[in-house]
Design an enzyme around this catalytic site. Structure first.
Site, PDB file in Angstrom:
ATOM      1  N   CYS A 146       2.819   1.632 -23.664  1.00  0.00           N
ATOM      2  CA  CYS A 146       2.445   1.636 -22.246  1.00  0.00           C
ATOM      3  C   CYS A 146       3.586   1.173 -21.347  1.00  0.00           C
ATOM      4  O   CYS A 146       3.424   1.054 -20.142  1.00  0.00           O
ATOM      5  CB  CYS A 146       1.201   0.792 -22.006  1.00  0.00           C
ATOM      6  SG  CYS A 146       1.427  -0.938 -22.460  1.00  0.00           S
ATOM      7  N   GLU A 175       5.526  -6.790 -27.309  1.00  0.00           N
ATOM      8  CA  GLU A 175       6.626  -6.849 -26.346  1.00  0.00           C
ATOM      9  C   GLU A 175       7.593  -7.999 -26.638  1.00  0.00           C
ATOM     10  O   GLU A 175       8.552  -8.208 -25.907  1.00  0.00           O
ATOM     11  CB  GLU A 175       6.098  -6.893 -24.905  1.00  0.00           C
ATOM     12  CG  GLU A 175       5.044  -7.934 -24.636  1.00  0.00           C
ATOM     13  CD  GLU A 175       4.423  -7.824 -23.240  1.00  0.00           C
ATOM     14  OE1 GLU A 175       4.904  -7.050 -22.395  1.00  0.00           O
ATOM     15  OE2 GLU A 175       3.446  -8.554 -23.002  1.00  0.00           O
ATOM     16  N   HIS A 178       0.839  -1.196   0.000  1.00  0.00           N
ATOM     17  CA  HIS A 178       0.000   0.000   0.000  1.00  0.00           C
ATOM     18  C   HIS A 178       0.879   1.254   0.000  1.00  0.00           C
ATOM     19  O   HIS A 178       0.627   2.208  -0.740  1.00  0.00           O
ATOM     20  CB  HIS A 178      -0.905  -0.037   1.230  1.00  0.00           C
ATOM     21  CG  HIS A 178      -1.798   1.143   1.351  1.00  0.00           C
ATOM     22  ND1 HIS A 178      -2.806   1.399   0.446  1.00  0.00           N
ATOM     23  CD2 HIS A 178      -1.817   2.169   2.231  1.00  0.00           C
ATOM     24  CE1 HIS A 178      -3.412   2.518   0.793  1.00  0.00           C
ATOM     25  NE2 HIS A 178      -2.833   3.001   1.865  1.00  0.00           N
ATOM     26  N   ASP A 238       9.239  -5.102 -21.575  1.00  0.00           N
ATOM     27  CA  ASP A 238       9.602  -6.451 -22.001  1.00  0.00           C
ATOM     28  C   ASP A 238      10.261  -6.443 -23.373  1.00  0.00           C
ATOM     29  O   ASP A 238      11.167  -7.228 -23.631  1.00  0.00           O
ATOM     30  CB  ASP A 238       8.362  -7.363 -22.020  1.00  0.00           C
ATOM     31  CG  ASP A 238       8.090  -7.931 -20.646  1.00  0.00           C
ATOM     32  OD1 ASP A 238       9.057  -8.394 -20.004  1.00  0.00           O
ATOM     33  OD2 ASP A 238       6.936  -7.884 -20.196  1.00  0.00           O
TER      34      ASP A 238
HETATM   35  C1  PEP Z   1       5.822  -3.864 -20.628  1.00  0.00           C
HETATM   36  O1  PEP Z   1       6.343  -4.978 -20.727  1.00  0.00           O
HETATM   37  O2  PEP Z   1       6.294  -2.829 -21.156  1.00  0.00           O
HETATM   38  C2  PEP Z   1       4.591  -3.691 -19.860  1.00  0.00           C
HETATM   39  C3  PEP Z   1       3.948  -2.548 -19.860  1.00  0.00           C
HETATM   40  O3  PEP Z   1       4.143  -4.747 -19.151  1.00  0.00           O
HETATM   41  P1  PEP Z   1       4.752  -5.232 -17.739  1.00  0.00           P
HETATM   42  O4  PEP Z   1       5.727  -4.172 -17.288  1.00  0.00           O
HETATM   43  O5  PEP Z   1       3.582  -5.391 -16.840  1.00  0.00           O
HETATM   44  O6  PEP Z   1       5.408  -6.507 -18.099  1.00  0.00           O
HETATM   45 MG    MG Z   2       5.255  -6.745 -20.252  1.00  0.00          MG
END
Ligand code: PEP
Ligand code: MG
Length: 565
Positions: free
Chosen positions: A500, A429, A189, A453
């Protein structure tokens, strides 16, 4: 003295420590006179009522932010009213002439000891609830007011054993320079609060409360995970300068929070929010963003048992309702790799990041996948849903997942359960899928680049292994080339593509990303204002010039130096 922990949030802080501890003293082994029994019984009944009132108040203040968290206080109320405890505590007072506080302490202690003997982690969690309620009752018995953290008078660095939702309900973020805790990892948290408020934090500091005093001066560095106690004048001056600059920068960036993501020349850049749970620490910035670009659903699956369809449905529905017509990109379960969970019974893998992770796990556990899709499609009725598949490496992965989604959708229709329209997209990714973006874009409605990733697989450098961090190069020339390839391929199919991963929330990288053609960036709440600021000072023409230069530079280091300059 320098204390070491795990850094979370960002920046540095210098200030006085505010020790926050709900610890109490163990009551004396006192015996009362027979004629005192009734007053102890009355007092016990009175503090029980006060406890129920306090729990109700906590529940309603926390519930405004997060309905699920309100349930914690219902569980605490049940303990206060527990039939067995309420036979045994009065019995100790009446038959053995124990003082009320001694009776409370020991009767709860017996329950806690029984809990401690069981190896079941779920029961151990329940023990923490009993411990919390005992602390509450003893505090009320001693006539102490709840401290909470809502009444801070001046900006301080909070030092606590642990921060629970009840502690931070009503917390004034302007009064918190930094957070230090003894317990807590990156999903605690405290970590979520720190990240979403953009507050520096150092968590998991061993023996923190035994080493610090109230009012002591400390210098906190969230990047290094260090806390310097009683810094000398030179260190204090350095931190003062750094934390002043950090605060000014935050205030300066905050000015952009309320603005749209729009370039100097008027081009709209969609700002998405990355969320890691459906809690309100994250959702409270909802009005400043255009969509949810990444809803990581793993938080629901991190417990000891699988979440039910209903639990998932109510969580997804909450986020979808919160965003109304704006898109919520719900990423299907991405466990495996570093995210191991107790219920999954994972086999040991030599290379878990290359193993049964993300969509691979879902396709090999169709019942788990179908339940999640069912919950998501039911929730689609309440908003604008986009389903995003993680760890996709080939068109076969996409087709297999789409077949499952179609099957679940058909079943819901058969059961006459209402669903809304929804889109299906993927995370880019794995380099193999990025390199065939032209084909991929024909199969899906949208894509989002998971640069975290993508970088690990492209550079062959484990994102969790600090020994190879020099090889994990987010600015590697190959990253920019692959991003360009993906964006161009999706543009040809007129399908949206966003980013993202962390690169999308890096203000230094933003101009090049926009120059490569990205028009949607998704990020954690704390990055929204700095990214909007980076966009506001940029024209598309300049962004394209920067992107071209980045594509021409030969090393990550040169690209980094160029972008930072
Ligand atoms: C990523 O791999 O860029 C991603 C947004 O997913 P995570 O960081 O949750 O693997
Ligand atoms: Mg990822």
């Amino acid at each position: 003295m320098v204390l070491q922990g795990k850094g979370a949030g960002a920046g540095t802080a210098l200030g006085k420590l505010y020790i926050y501890s709900e610890k109490y003293n163990v009551p004396a082994e006192s015996v009362i006179r027979a004629d005192e029994c009734q007053s102890h019984l009355d007092r016990y009944n009175k503090i029980k009522k006060e406890a129920l009132c306090e729990l109700d108040k906590l529940k309603s203040s926390v519930q405004k932010a997060d309905i699920a968290k309100g349930a914690i206080f219902d569980a605490h109320k049940e303990i206060v009213e527990d039939i067995i405890l309420n036979e045994e505590i009065p019995a100790k007072i009446q038959k053995e002439f124990w003082s009320g506080d001694r009776a409370i302490y020991h009767v709860y202690e017996t329950v806690l000891n029984a809990f401690k003997k069981t190896p079941d982690p779920l029961i151990a969690e329940r023990a923490a609830d009993f411990d919390d309620v005992r602390a509450l009752l003893l505090r009320l018995w001693n006539g102490q007011k709840s401290k909470g953290l809502s009444g801070l008078k001046e900006p301080v660095i909070i030092a606590a054993g642990e921060l629970k939702p009840s502690d931070t309900a009503g917390l004034d973020r302007e009064k918190v320079l930094a957070i230090l805790t003894e317990t807590g990892g990156v999903t605690s948290h405290a970590a979520i609060i720190a990240k979403s408020y953009g507050i520096p934090a150092v968590l998991g500091i061993n023996e923190l409360l035994n080493n610090v005093t109230h009012g002591q001066v400390a210098a906190v560095d969230a990047e290094k995970g260090t806390v310097v106690l009683d810094p000398d004048t030179e260190t204090a001056a350095q931190f003062n300068k750094k934390s002043g600059a950090f605060r000014r920068d935050k205030q300066d960036a905050a000015f952009f929070m309320e603005r749209e993501g729009r370039t100097l020349c008027g081009v709209k850049i969609d700002i998405g929010l990355n969320i890691v749970n459906a809690g309100n620490e994250e959702l409270c910035v909802e009005r400043y963003v255009d969509s949810v670009g990444l809803f990581r659903t793993e938080f629901l699956f991190m417990g000891n048992t699988l979440p039910s369809e209903e639990e998932q449905f109510s969580s997804y529905r909450k986020v979808l309702e919160c965003f109304g017509k704006r898109q919520v990109t719900l990423r299907t379960l991405d466990i495996g790799g570093d995210k191991q969970v107790p219920w999954a019974g994972f086999k040991r893998e030599d290379n878990p990041f290359l193993g049964n992770r993300g969509i691979r796990f879902c396709l090999s556990n169709p019942e788990i996948f179908k339940t999640q899709i069912r919950a998501a499609l039911r929730a689609s009725y309440y908003g604008n849903l986009a389903i995003m598949l993680p760890m996709v490496g080939s068109l076969e992965d996409i087709r297999a997942a789409k077949a499952v989604i179609a099957e679940v959708n058909a079943q819901l229709k058969k059961e006459k359960i209402q669903t809304g329209a929804f889109k299906i997209g993927i995370m880019v990714e794995i380099p193999s899928i990025a390199l065939i973006s032209g084909l991929t874009a024909k199969e899906v409605d949208f894509a989002s680049i998971g640069s975290n990733d993508l970088c690990q697989y492209l550079c062959a450098a484990d994102r969790m292994n600090s020994d190879v961090q020099n090889y994990y190069q987010q600015y590697h020339p190959a990253m920019w080339k692959l991003i360009k390839e993906t964006v161009t391929a999706f543009a040809q199919e007129v399908k949206p593509v966003s980013i993202c991963g962390e690169l999308g929330s890096d203000p230094a990288a933003v101009p090049a990303l926009i120059g490569l053609g990205l028009r949607k960036l998704s990020m954690g709440a704390a990055s929204v204002a700095p990214v909007k600021r980076a966009i506001a000072g940029l024209s598309i023409e300049k962004a394209q010039e920067i992107a071209q230069k980045v594509l021409d530079l030969p090393t990550a280091d040169e690209i980094k130096r160029y972008l930072i300059r």
